[in-house]
Motif scaffolding. Structure first.
Motif, PDB file in Angstrom:
ATOM      1  N   LEU A 112      44.444  20.505  88.319  1.00 41.31           N
ATOM      2  CA  LEU A 112      45.515  21.424  87.939  1.00 41.31           C
ATOM      3  C   LEU A 112      46.685  20.733  87.244  1.00 41.31           C
ATOM      4  O   LEU A 112      47.649  21.400  86.870  1.00 41.31           O
ATOM      5  N   THR A 113      46.612  19.425  87.042  1.00 43.79           N
ATOM      6  CA  THR A 113      47.637  18.770  86.235  1.00 43.79           C
ATOM      7  C   THR A 113      47.507  19.167  84.770  1.00 43.79           C
ATOM      8  O   THR A 113      48.496  19.155  84.040  1.00 43.79           O
ATOM      9  N   ASN A 167      45.091  21.928  83.856  1.00 43.34           N
ATOM     10  CA  ASN A 167      44.407  23.211  83.786  1.00 43.34           C
ATOM     11  C   ASN A 167      45.126  24.225  84.657  1.00 43.34           C
ATOM     12  O   ASN A 167      45.884  23.868  85.549  1.00 43.34           O
ATOM     13  N   THR A 168      44.855  25.495  84.387  1.00 42.50           N
ATOM     14  CA  THR A 168      45.200  26.543  85.341  1.00 42.50           C
ATOM     15  C   THR A 168      43.912  27.260  85.697  1.00 42.50           C
ATOM     16  O   THR A 168      42.979  27.300  84.907  1.00 42.50           O
ATOM     17  N   GLN A 175      42.103  30.634  88.195  1.00 43.93           N
ATOM     18  CA  GLN A 175      42.199  31.758  89.123  1.00 43.93           C
ATOM     19  C   GLN A 175      40.969  31.719  90.011  1.00 43.93           C
ATOM     20  O   GLN A 175      39.844  31.740  89.528  1.00 43.93           O
ATOM     21  N   SER A 217      44.501  23.980  78.589  1.00 43.27           N
ATOM     22  CA  SER A 217      44.703  24.932  79.681  1.00 43.27           C
ATOM     23  C   SER A 217      43.440  25.714  79.925  1.00 43.27           C
ATOM     24  O   SER A 217      42.853  26.272  79.002  1.00 43.27           O
ATOM     25  N   TYR A 218      43.008  25.737  81.180  1.00 41.31           N
ATOM     26  CA  TYR A 218      41.864  26.557  81.565  1.00 41.31           C
ATOM     27  C   TYR A 218      42.395  27.891  82.021  1.00 41.31           C
ATOM     28  O   TYR A 218      43.022  28.013  83.044  1.00 41.31           O
ATOM     29  N   GLN A 219      42.171  28.935  81.228  1.00 44.02           N
ATOM     30  CA  GLN A 219      42.681  30.252  81.552  1.00 44.02           C
ATOM     31  C   GLN A 219      41.670  30.980  82.408  1.00 44.02           C
ATOM     32  O   GLN A 219      40.567  31.244  81.961  1.00 44.02           O
ATOM     33  N   ALA A 244      46.126  35.125  84.750  1.00 44.62           N
ATOM     34  CA  ALA A 244      46.323  33.742  85.159  1.00 44.62           C
ATOM     35  C   ALA A 244      47.643  33.195  84.658  1.00 44.62           C
ATOM     36  O   ALA A 244      48.268  32.375  85.300  1.00 44.62           O
ATOM     37  N   GLY A 245      48.091  33.632  83.483  1.00 44.50           N
ATOM     38  CA  GLY A 245      49.310  33.083  82.932  1.00 44.50           C
ATOM     39  C   GLY A 245      50.554  33.725  83.494  1.00 44.50           C
ATOM     40  O   GLY A 245      51.654  33.241  83.267  1.00 44.50           O
ATOM     41  N   ALA A 272      53.302  34.482  86.092  1.00 44.02           N
ATOM     42  CA  ALA A 272      53.821  33.858  87.307  1.00 44.02           C
ATOM     43  C   ALA A 272      54.084  34.927  88.353  1.00 44.02           C
ATOM     44  O   ALA A 272      54.618  35.987  88.043  1.00 44.02           O
TER      45      ALA A 272
END
Length: 201
Positions: free
Chosen positions: A114-115, A117-118, A120, A151-153, A158-159, A161
């Motif tokens: 997660l440094t 990527n993001t 769900q 970024s892994y969506q 996911a984006g 907040a």
């Protein structure tokens, strides 16, 4: 287990997972993780890549832990991952009939780093079948993938907040409304002691 050598590797997948079914019906996923150290060159004042370690990894489906299937549904080439497992050595015979031995990482856990990527998370349903419904780990629309950039969506939301104080989503995999899964009343009865049982200071 005693005597096992446990290793944690952080790196990027060199290719999409290779998933196959063995002759006895097992499902195995094979991946290769490229872990490249970064070193600071004092002469140039720049960070440089060191020699990459290419770690071959394998993961198996079990009755309650469909790890191989989750890897296939979640990870793609180029994704940065954190992997943990045991080093194992196995022997095999190549196509020319030569005996060979390889050392690989037998995965216990793996997921996106997660440094960079993001993700769900979609929790597996407890069907007891490796390929049952609800399969998937880090799923987006159509189980998503590594969507360009760094970024892994993991889905449309996911984006976004989460807002402070808002209610959990309707499909929160860790939310629980069952009476037997709530810890909200833990210790409220006198069974484990209450405020009246505390000693005076």
């Amino acid at each position: 287990m005693a005597g096992d050598t446990y290793v944690t590797v952080v790196g990027n997948l060199t290719a999409d997972p290779e998933v196959r079914t063995t002759s006895n019906g097992g499902t195995v996923a094979n991946i290769t993780i490229a872990s490249t150290p970064r070193q600071f060159n004092r002469n140039s004042g720049q960070w440089e890549d060191g020699d990459a370690l290419f770690m071959r990894c394998s993961a198996w489906d079990s009755t309650y832990n469909p790890l191989a299937s989750n890897i296939q549904a979640s990870l793609t080439k180029g994704m940065r991952v954190i992997a943990q497992g045991r080093l194992v050595q196995r022997s095999y015979q190549d196509r020319e009939g030569n005996n060979r031995s390889v050392v690989e990482l037998r995965l216990d856990e793996i997921g996106p780093a997660l440094t960079r990527n993001t993700a769900q998370v979609t929790r597996n349903s407890n069907t007891g079948a490796p390929n049952g419904g609800g399969r998937g780990g880090f799923a987006g629309a159509g189980n998503g993938g590594y969507q360009g950039g760094s970024s892994y969506q993991g889905g449309a939301a996911a984006g976004a907040a989460p807002q402070q104080g808002s209610q959990p989503p309707a499909q929160d995999p860790w939310s629980s409304t069952g009476s037997g899964d709530s810890f909200g009343s833990f210790g409220s009865s006198g069974e484990f002691g209450g405020a009246g049982d505390e000693p005076e200071f």
